[in-house]
Design an enzyme around this catalytic site. Structure first.
Site, PDB file in Angstrom:
ATOM      1  N   ASN A   1       0.870  -1.174   0.000  1.00 31.89           N
ATOM      2  CA  ASN A   1       0.000   0.000   0.000  1.00 31.89           C
ATOM      3  C   ASN A   1       0.908   1.225   0.000  1.00 31.89           C
ATOM      4  OD1 ASN A   1      -1.764   2.065   0.491  1.00 31.89           O
ATOM      5  ND2 ASN A   1      -2.725   1.128   2.286  1.00 31.89           N
TER       6      ASN A   1
ATOM      7  N   ARG B   1      -2.525  -2.161  -3.458  1.00 29.10           N
ATOM      8  CA  ARG B   1      -3.733  -1.387  -3.247  1.00 29.10           C
ATOM      9  C   ARG B   1      -3.662  -0.188  -4.193  1.00 29.10           C
ATOM     10  NH1 ARG B   1      -5.003   3.199   1.076  1.00 29.10           N
ATOM     11  NH2 ARG B   1      -7.207   3.413   0.608  1.00 29.10           N
TER      12      ARG B   1
ATOM     13  N   HIS C   1     -12.891   2.965   0.135  1.00 34.10           N
ATOM     14  CA  HIS C   1     -12.894   1.913   1.177  1.00 34.10           C
ATOM     15  C   HIS C   1     -13.568   0.631   0.669  1.00 34.10           C
ATOM     16  CE1 HIS C   1     -12.912   5.289   4.441  1.00 34.10           C
ATOM     17  NE2 HIS C   1     -11.686   4.858   4.275  1.00 34.10           N
TER      18      HIS C   1
ATOM     19  N   HIS D   1     -17.695   1.927   7.981  1.00 30.34           N
ATOM     20  CA  HIS D   1     -16.233   1.936   8.130  1.00 30.34           C
ATOM     21  C   HIS D   1     -15.871   3.271   8.778  1.00 30.34           C
ATOM     22  CE1 HIS D   1     -12.000   1.117   6.658  1.00 30.34           C
ATOM     23  NE2 HIS D   1     -11.951   2.401   6.982  1.00 30.34           N
TER      24      HIS D   1
ATOM     25  N   ARG E   1     -11.808  15.822   7.868  1.00 29.01           N
ATOM     26  CA  ARG E   1     -12.608  16.172   6.680  1.00 29.01           C
ATOM     27  C   ARG E   1     -14.041  16.531   7.063  1.00 29.01           C
ATOM     28  NH1 ARG E   1     -11.092  10.883   3.287  1.00 29.01           N
ATOM     29  NH2 ARG E   1      -9.402  10.564   4.753  1.00 29.01           N
TER      30      ARG E   1
ATOM     31  N   ASP F   1      -8.152  13.090  16.535  1.00 24.31           N
ATOM     32  CA  ASP F   1      -8.038  11.679  16.923  1.00 24.31           C
ATOM     33  C   ASP F   1      -9.187  11.294  17.856  1.00 24.31           C
ATOM     34  OD1 ASP F   1      -5.425   9.503  17.176  1.00 24.31           O
ATOM     35  OD2 ASP F   1      -7.176   9.267  18.458  1.00 24.31           O
TER      36      ASP F   1
ATOM     37  N   ARG G   1      -9.541   8.925  19.825  1.00 28.97           N
ATOM     38  CA  ARG G   1      -9.176   8.543  21.210  1.00 28.97           C
ATOM     39  C   ARG G   1      -9.090   9.774  22.099  1.00 28.97           C
ATOM     40  NH1 ARG G   1      -4.843   4.388  19.078  1.00 28.97           N
ATOM     41  NH2 ARG G   1      -4.938   6.029  17.546  1.00 28.97           N
TER      42      ARG G   1
ATOM     43  N   GLY H   1     -14.943   2.388  14.767  1.00 32.56           N
ATOM     44  CA  GLY H   1     -16.084   1.465  14.741  1.00 32.56           C
ATOM     45  C   GLY H   1     -15.826   0.197  15.543  1.00 32.56           C
ATOM     46  N   GLU H   2     -14.578  -0.265  15.515  1.00 34.28           N
ATOM     47  CA  GLU H   2     -14.254  -1.510  16.220  1.00 34.28           C
ATOM     48  C   GLU H   2     -14.038  -1.286  17.713  1.00 34.28           C
ATOM     49  OE1 GLU H   2     -10.829  -3.261  14.222  1.00 34.28           O
ATOM     50  OE2 GLU H   2     -11.783  -2.909  12.291  1.00 34.28           O
TER      51      GLU H   2
ATOM     52  N   GLU I   1      -8.180  -5.271   5.261  1.00 35.01           N
ATOM     53  CA  GLU I   1      -8.019  -4.952   3.839  1.00 35.01           C
ATOM     54  C   GLU I   1      -6.849  -5.723   3.221  1.00 35.01           C
ATOM     55  OE1 GLU I   1      -8.442  -0.762   5.180  1.00 35.01           O
ATOM     56  OE2 GLU I   1      -9.154  -0.418   3.153  1.00 35.01           O
TER      57      GLU I   1
HETATM   58  P1  AMP Z   1      -8.236   3.899  11.162  1.00 36.11           P
HETATM   59  O1  AMP Z   1      -8.287   4.998  10.152  1.00 36.11           O
HETATM   60  O2  AMP Z   1      -9.161   2.768  10.877  1.00 36.11           O
HETATM   61  O3  AMP Z   1      -6.837   3.454  11.495  1.00 36.11           O
HETATM   62  O4  AMP Z   1      -8.817   4.542  12.522  1.00 36.11           O
HETATM   63  C1  AMP Z   1      -8.160   5.597  13.153  1.00 36.11           C
HETATM   64  C2  AMP Z   1      -9.100   6.256  14.132  1.00 36.11           C
HETATM   65  O5  AMP Z   1      -9.642   5.265  15.018  1.00 36.11           O
HETATM   66  C3  AMP Z   1      -8.368   7.270  14.997  1.00 36.11           C
HETATM   67  O6  AMP Z   1      -9.120   8.464  15.087  1.00 36.11           O
HETATM   68  C4  AMP Z   1      -8.287   6.606  16.338  1.00 36.11           C
HETATM   69  O7  AMP Z   1      -8.360   7.527  17.382  1.00 36.11           O
HETATM   70  C5  AMP Z   1      -9.472   5.675  16.367  1.00 36.11           C
HETATM   71  N1  AMP Z   1      -9.124   4.555  17.232  1.00 36.11           N
HETATM   72  C6  AMP Z   1      -8.128   3.671  17.046  1.00 36.11           C
HETATM   73  N2  AMP Z   1      -8.043   2.829  18.103  1.00 36.11           N
HETATM   74  C7  AMP Z   1      -8.988   3.223  18.976  1.00 36.11           C
HETATM   75  C8  AMP Z   1      -9.388   2.784  20.271  1.00 36.11           C
HETATM   76  N3  AMP Z   1      -8.771   1.776  20.858  1.00 36.11           N
HETATM   77  N4  AMP Z   1     -10.415   3.431  20.853  1.00 36.11           N
HETATM   78  C9  AMP Z   1     -11.045   4.447  20.234  1.00 36.11           C
HETATM   79  N5  AMP Z   1     -10.704   4.934  19.037  1.00 36.11           N
HETATM   80  C10 AMP Z   1      -9.687   4.331  18.406  1.00 36.11           C
END
Ligand code: AMP
Length: 396
Positions: free
Chosen positions: A7, A91, A180, A208, A241, A283, A285, A333-334, A384
């Site tokens: 990627n 990718r 995605h 997603h 965004r 972020d 988190r 989401g996860e 992915e």
């Molecule tokens: P991704 O683009 O799928 O890598 O997701 C990144 C986003 O998911 C970031 O804004 C992270 O803060 C959030 N994220 C990743 N891990 C966690 C977690 N353990 N708890 C809450 N949000 C998370």
């Protein structure tokens, strides 16, 4: 059979080497800050400790040398020679209307990807650099292109056309493409497997939700609508965004702030969304922690985010005349159960009903709906790279 998944971004190169005899990851890593001071490779071999090596990477070719050295290293490598790599899956972000599925990379394919560079000027040229380097280094290894847009090529015209002159669609292919796609496809098919149902019989909404975020309506295994559009700027609120806005805002802001159209688009891409509304962080988190500390602006940003996710799910329930499952995936989401619960609260009218205890989970496959729920709510972690490796295996 070992497959290397690549990627290639503008200043980074992510890779995974998978043994497809049992779908295990032999090594995973990333080269960061390519062409910038402080470049480094982070490499995690299976069953061994992750390592970080700092060193100059003036360009992507240098980065690929680091990757191949790491993979065959006697100390932290996972294969003896490069010959053990039997195929490469790349990718590719934008396949335009040329590609409705993955494809073996030929000179014609490269030409078509180049033609799509106008549509993804930040991504496609970087993807092409990766393809070119491996073509030179490993000319006899088959390579496959897996496109972010391909899964969405099944959208009907009523979903992909914008309400502007059809001439622009004919002249410039100006339409919704969606992104995605590899993730949406993986998660939708995995959902069917997880539920023990036939994908053809399911209406699924895949959410997603990561730093970039999009939602997809998957009817019978096919994408019928998705929230990202001509570019990945449309749709949900994202880390930085804006997602959907009234297009007239662009001119208004340019005039009021005395900035160019390019600067407004940059602002909508990089300084808006969760960052812009929270005035705090992009972020999720940080936002989660700030909400726990009573930060009202962070809460407001999250409220807008969740409301918009729920609105899209509702609109896709209308598109598909009902839904069987709402599925959450990607970083946020996860991992963020509070967000999932808040979104699901908007959806009780559809028959979504969640078990709060089951919803307390992170990055595992889980059905967190109650036994009586008419619509299933699930977490399915995306993968992915595995999807790209599977598509590559299928074609070679
Ligand atoms: P991704 O683009 O799928 O890598 O997701 C990144 C986003 O998911 C970031 O804004 C992270 O803060 C959030 N994220 C990743 N891990 C966690 C977690 N353990 N708890 C809450 N949000 C998370």
């Amino acid at each position: 059979m070992n497959i290397l998944v690549i990627n290639c971004g503008s200043s980074s190169l992510k890779y995974q080497l998978l043994d497809m005899s049992n779908e295990t990851v032999l090594a995973v890593g990333i080269c960061d800050r390519i062409g910038i001071e402080g470049s480094k490779i982070k490499h995690k071999p299976q069953g061994k400790k992750a390592i970080t090596i700092e060193g100059p990477m003036a360009n992507h070719k240098d980065a690929v040398s680091y990757v191949l050295d790491a993979l065959v290293s006697t100390e932290y490598g996972v294969i003896k020679t490069m010959d053990e790599i039997k195929a490469i899956g790349h990718r590719i972000v934008h396949g335009g209307e040329f590609f409705s599925g993955s494809t073996i990379i030929t000179d014609e394919v490269i030409k078509a990807v180049e033609e799509c560079s106008d549509l993804a000027p930040l991504h496609n040229p970087a993807n092409l650099i990766g393809i070119d380097i491996f073509k030179q280094l490993m000319p006899n290894i088959p390579m496959v292109g897996v496109f972010d847009t391909a899964f969405h090529q099944t959208m009907p015209d009523k979903a992909y056309l914008y309400g502007i002159s059809y001439e622009y669609y004919k002249k410039y292919k100006l339409r919704r493409y969606g992104f995605h796609g590899t993730s949406h496809k993986y998660v939708a098919y995995r959902t069917a497997e997880f539920l023990g149902k036939n994908i053809e019989d399911l209406k699924i909404v895949v959410c997603h939700l990561g730093n970039g975020a999009s939602i997809c309506a998957v009817d019978g295994g096919k994408s019928v609508d998705t929230s990202m559009g001509f570019t990945p700027l449309e749709g949900l609120l994202m880390g930085t965004r804006s997602g959907d806005i009234d297009p007239a805002i662009i001119q208004f802001l340019a005039n009021k702030e005395g900035i160019s159209l390019d600067q407004v688009i940059d602002l909508l891409n990089k300084k808006s969304g969760i960052l812009g509304l929270s005035l705090y962080s992009s972020d999720f988190r940080d936002i989660e922690d700030a909400i726990a500390d009573g930060h009202s602006q962070a809460k407001l940003a999250m409220d807008v985010f969740e409301y918009r996710v729920a609105k899209y799910i509702g609109s896709y329930a209308a598109s598909m005349n009902g839904i069987d499952a709402v599925v959450f995936t990607a970083g946020l989401g996860e991992n963020n159960g509070d967000m999932r619960a808040n979104v699901c609260k908007y959806l009780t009218y559809l028959g979504v009903e969640i078990d709060e205890e089951l919803n307390k989970c992170r990055s595992i496959e889980r059905d967190f709906s109650t036994p009586n729920a008419k619509v299933k709510s699930l977490v399915i972690p995306t993968n992915e790279e595995l999807m790209i490796a599977r598509e590559t295996l299928k074609l070679v």
